[in-house]
Design a protein around this motif. Structure first.
Motif, PDB file in Angstrom:
ATOM      1  N   ALA A  44      64.302  69.023 -34.031  1.00 26.37           N
ATOM      2  CA  ALA A  44      63.142  69.051 -33.144  1.00 26.37           C
ATOM      3  C   ALA A  44      62.018  69.857 -33.777  1.00 26.37           C
ATOM      4  O   ALA A  44      62.213  70.581 -34.757  1.00 26.37           O
ATOM      5  CB  ALA A  44      63.531  69.630 -31.782  1.00 26.37           C
ATOM      6  N   ASP A  45      60.828  69.754 -33.195  1.00 29.37           N
ATOM      7  CA  ASP A  45      59.655  70.429 -33.763  1.00 29.37           C
ATOM      8  C   ASP A  45      59.546  71.881 -33.318  1.00 29.37           C
ATOM      9  O   ASP A  45      59.083  72.731 -34.079  1.00 29.37           O
ATOM     10  CB  ASP A  45      58.384  69.655 -33.364  1.00 29.37           C
ATOM     11  N   ILE A  46      59.956  72.155 -32.111  1.00 28.12           N
ATOM     12  CA  ILE A  46      59.986  73.515 -31.578  1.00 28.12           C
ATOM     13  C   ILE A  46      61.321  73.693 -30.881  1.00 28.12           C
ATOM     14  O   ILE A  46      61.723  72.844 -30.079  1.00 28.12           O
ATOM     15  CB  ILE A  46      58.830  73.774 -30.585  1.00 28.12           C
ATOM     16  N   VAL A  47      62.025  74.779 -31.203  1.00 22.98           N
ATOM     17  CA  VAL A  47      63.366  74.998 -30.644  1.00 22.98           C
ATOM     18  C   VAL A  47      63.362  76.286 -29.831  1.00 22.98           C
ATOM     19  O   VAL A  47      63.118  77.374 -30.375  1.00 22.98           O
ATOM     20  CB  VAL A  47      64.436  75.082 -31.752  1.00 22.98           C
ATOM     21  N   ILE A  48      63.650  76.146 -28.540  1.00 20.39           N
ATOM     22  CA  ILE A  48      63.705  77.291 -27.632  1.00 20.39           C
ATOM     23  C   ILE A  48      65.097  77.315 -27.021  1.00 20.39           C
ATOM     24  O   ILE A  48      65.506  76.360 -26.358  1.00 20.39           O
ATOM     25  CB  ILE A  48      62.630  77.182 -26.539  1.00 20.39           C
ATOM     26  N   ALA A  49      65.838  78.392 -27.270  1.00 14.75           N
ATOM     27  CA  ALA A  49      67.238  78.456 -26.849  1.00 14.75           C
ATOM     28  C   ALA A  49      67.475  79.610 -25.900  1.00 14.75           C
ATOM     29  O   ALA A  49      66.865  80.687 -26.030  1.00 14.75           O
ATOM     30  CB  ALA A  49      68.145  78.592 -28.066  1.00 14.75           C
ATOM     31  N   VAL A  50      68.369  79.397 -24.954  1.00 16.44           N
ATOM     32  CA  VAL A  50      68.812  80.489 -24.101  1.00 16.44           C
ATOM     33  C   VAL A  50      69.592  81.476 -24.968  1.00 16.44           C
ATOM     34  O   VAL A  50      70.292  81.080 -25.912  1.00 16.44           O
ATOM     35  CB  VAL A  50      69.668  79.940 -22.940  1.00 16.44           C
ATOM     36  N   ASP A  51      69.464  82.745 -24.676  1.00 10.32           N
ATOM     37  CA  ASP A  51      70.004  83.764 -25.577  1.00 10.32           C
ATOM     38  C   ASP A  51      71.533  83.832 -25.600  1.00 10.32           C
ATOM     39  O   ASP A  51      72.118  84.518 -26.447  1.00 10.32           O
ATOM     40  CB  ASP A  51      69.415  85.145 -25.267  1.00 10.32           C
ATOM     41  N   THR A  52      72.186  83.109 -24.718  1.00 10.19           N
ATOM     42  CA  THR A  52      73.651  83.064 -24.731  1.00 10.19           C
ATOM     43  C   THR A  52      74.182  81.902 -25.575  1.00 10.19           C
ATOM     44  O   THR A  52      75.405  81.773 -25.761  1.00 10.19           O
ATOM     45  CB  THR A  52      74.196  82.920 -23.302  1.00 10.19           C
ATOM     46  N   ALA A  53      73.286  81.055 -26.059  1.00  9.00           N
ATOM     47  CA  ALA A  53      73.719  79.878 -26.823  1.00  9.00           C
ATOM     48  C   ALA A  53      74.154  80.258 -28.227  1.00  9.00           C
ATOM     49  O   ALA A  53      73.680  81.240 -28.808  1.00  9.00           O
ATOM     50  CB  ALA A  53      72.583  78.856 -26.889  1.00  9.00           C
ATOM     51  N   ARG A  54      75.058  79.448 -28.773  1.00 10.71           N
ATOM     52  CA  ARG A  54      75.462  79.563 -30.168  1.00 10.71           C
ATOM     53  C   ARG A  54      75.097  78.272 -30.883  1.00 10.71           C
ATOM     54  O   ARG A  54      75.146  77.192 -30.283  1.00 10.71           O
ATOM     55  CB  ARG A  54      76.963  79.808 -30.288  1.00 10.71           C
ATOM     56  N   ILE A  55      74.752  78.396 -32.156  1.00 10.12           N
ATOM     57  CA  ILE A  55      74.411  77.237 -32.970  1.00 10.12           C
ATOM     58  C   ILE A  55      75.354  77.229 -34.164  1.00 10.12           C
ATOM     59  O   ILE A  55      75.524  78.251 -34.843  1.00 10.12           O
ATOM     60  CB  ILE A  55      72.945  77.298 -33.426  1.00 10.12           C
ATOM     61  N   ALA A  56      75.984  76.094 -34.394  1.00 12.31           N
ATOM     62  CA  ALA A  56      76.963  76.023 -35.484  1.00 12.31           C
ATOM     63  C   ALA A  56      77.137  74.581 -35.932  1.00 12.31           C
ATOM     64  O   ALA A  56      76.946  73.648 -35.155  1.00 12.31           O
ATOM     65  CB  ALA A  56      78.317  76.583 -35.035  1.00 12.31           C
ATOM     66  N   ASP A  57      77.488  74.422 -37.202  1.00 12.55           N
ATOM     67  CA  ASP A  57      77.869  73.111 -37.727  1.00 12.55           C
ATOM     68  C   ASP A  57      79.245  73.256 -38.370  1.00 12.55           C
ATOM     69  O   ASP A  57      79.368  73.486 -39.568  1.00 12.55           O
ATOM     70  CB  ASP A  57      76.845  72.606 -38.735  1.00 12.55           C
ATOM     71  N   PRO A  58      80.301  73.133 -37.558  1.00 12.66           N
ATOM     72  CA  PRO A  58      81.656  73.402 -38.050  1.00 12.66           C
ATOM     73  C   PRO A  58      82.396  72.170 -38.567  1.00 12.66           C
ATOM     74  O   PRO A  58      83.623  72.097 -38.481  1.00 12.66           O
ATOM     75  CB  PRO A  58      82.338  73.964 -36.798  1.00 12.66           C
ATOM     76  N   HIS A  59      81.665  71.201 -39.109  1.00 14.53           N
ATOM     77  CA  HIS A  59      82.315  70.001 -39.636  1.00 14.53           C
ATOM     78  C   HIS A  59      83.473  70.356 -40.582  1.00 14.53           C
ATOM     79  O   HIS A  59      84.538  69.749 -40.531  1.00 14.53           O
ATOM     80  CB  HIS A  59      81.298  69.141 -40.399  1.00 14.53           C
ATOM     81  N   VAL A  60      83.222  71.326 -41.479  1.00 18.03           N
ATOM     82  CA  VAL A  60      84.238  71.633 -42.493  1.00 18.03           C
ATOM     83  C   VAL A  60      85.542  72.132 -41.871  1.00 18.03           C
ATOM     84  O   VAL A  60      86.601  72.021 -42.486  1.00 18.03           O
ATOM     85  CB  VAL A  60      83.715  72.667 -43.522  1.00 18.03           C
ATOM     86  N   ARG A  61      85.473  72.669 -40.678  1.00 12.21           N
ATOM     87  CA  ARG A  61      86.674  73.212 -40.050  1.00 12.21           C
ATOM     88  C   ARG A  61      87.666  72.130 -39.635  1.00 12.21           C
ATOM     89  O   ARG A  61      88.826  72.422 -39.390  1.00 12.21           O
ATOM     90  CB  ARG A  61      86.294  74.073 -38.847  1.00 12.21           C
ATOM     91  N   ILE A  62      87.178  70.889 -39.540  1.00 17.62           N
ATOM     92  CA  ILE A  62      88.112  69.789 -39.285  1.00 17.62           C
ATOM     93  C   ILE A  62      88.178  68.851 -40.493  1.00 17.62           C
ATOM     94  O   ILE A  62      88.641  67.717 -40.377  1.00 17.62           O
ATOM     95  CB  ILE A  62      87.753  69.010 -38.008  1.00 17.62           C
ATOM     96  N   GLY A  63      87.695  69.316 -41.655  1.00 19.04           N
ATOM     97  CA  GLY A  63      87.839  68.535 -42.873  1.00 19.04           C
ATOM     98  C   GLY A  63      86.745  67.526 -43.131  1.00 19.04           C
ATOM     99  O   GLY A  63      86.903  66.638 -43.964  1.00 19.04           O
ATOM    100  N   LEU A  64      85.609  67.648 -42.430  1.00 12.19           N
ATOM    101  CA  LEU A  64      84.504  66.702 -42.581  1.00 12.19           C
ATOM    102  C   LEU A  64      83.320  67.332 -43.309  1.00 12.19           C
ATOM    103  O   LEU A  64      83.103  68.550 -43.235  1.00 12.19           O
ATOM    104  CB  LEU A  64      84.012  66.230 -41.213  1.00 12.19           C
TER     105      LEU A  64
END
Length: 264
Positions: free
Chosen positions: A123-143
């Motif tokens: 997205a062009d502007i990202v506004i997140a609630v402060d309790t959110a987590r951001i992650a890309d855990p593809h590698v954790r399942i072998g992807l």
């Protein structure tokens, strides 16, 4: 524009602002095949809607998107689809967001994981609630993180930080993500709607042509990166989708145990 055929995405338009809601019906808005397909066409439809100048992307209830539904992924392992179908669907989502001329604000109202993280970060502007987590855990399942992660994370936070998170699958909290420039703002739950509304209103009251062409010009390096990275990263993801490691990774996650990878 009629959006009635979208069953896993909600679209409401008010005062030239379209709110696009991820609503897969899965726990934590996990992605299934129907949502994946719809994400590949929705941004083109919104681009062509003359009643829309700004798009707000968010998730239903208190979830943004926790990535792929692993039962759905396991079904793909058992009954593989044509790899071209998966590749084309991934391209359609990424290119749909980047080529959409209208500004997209991600209202990240909960965890953004895997494809959910890519949707937010493209997205062009990202506004997140402060309790959110951001992650890309593809590698954790072998992807391989092929559906946008390997493209957008390095451009936002540099290669060193991007590789830290992409190679480990570790999550970053919204406040830390804002500090490192991965997202624009981390706000409290009480501030989330007002902050999103403020930016959406400012954009919708601005000069549409100037805003759209400025976005297009700014996205030129992103578009070039797509052409140099996306095809390979999607191909690598499809390659790992056929591996024994991903079968082990998905099974281990569903069985709530630590995976034992073999590199095959």
């Amino acid at each position: 524009m009629d959006y009635q055929h979208y069953t896993h995405l909600g679209v409401s338009i008010n005062s030239r602002i379209a709110t696009l809601t991820l609503q897969s019906g899965e726990k934590f808005n996990c992605v299934n095949w129907q949502m994946h397909h719809e994400l590949g066409t929705i941004f083109n439809d919104l681009s062509n809607d003359d009643d829309v100048d700004v798009i707000v992307l968010t998730g239903a209830d208190d979830a943004f998107c926790a990535g792929a539904n692993l039962q759905w992924l396991q079904q793909q392992l058992e009954t593989p689809r044509d790899p071209r179908e998966a590749r084309n669907a991934g391209r359609a989502i990424v290119l749909g967001m980047l080529d959409c001329p209208k500004p997209v604000i991600a209202r990240v109202n909960g965890d953004a994981i895997g494809l959910g993280a890519s949707l937010a970060l493209l997205a062009d502007i990202v506004i997140a609630v402060d309790t959110a987590r951001i992650a890309d855990p593809h590698v954790r399942i072998g992807l391989v993180a092929g559906d946008g992660g390997t493209l957008i994370w390095p451009l936002l936070v540099g290669f060193a930080r991007a590789k830290e998170f992409l190679l480990t699958g570790n999550a970053v909290s919204a406040p830390d993500a804002a500090r490192m420039g991965l997202i624009n703002y981390s706000v409290t739950k009480d501030e989330l709607d007002a902050t999103v509304e403020r930016f959406a209103r400012q954009l919708v009251e601005g000069a549409p042509l100037a805003i759209q062409l400025t976005k297009a010009a700014t996205n030129i390096p992103l578009r070039q990166a797509v052409e140099s990275v996306l095809e390979s990263s999607l191909a690598y993801e499809i390659q790992t989708l056929r591996s024994k490691d991903v079968q082990e990774g998905v099974a281990a996650f569903l069985e709530r145990r630590k995976p034992v990878f073999s590199g095959k």
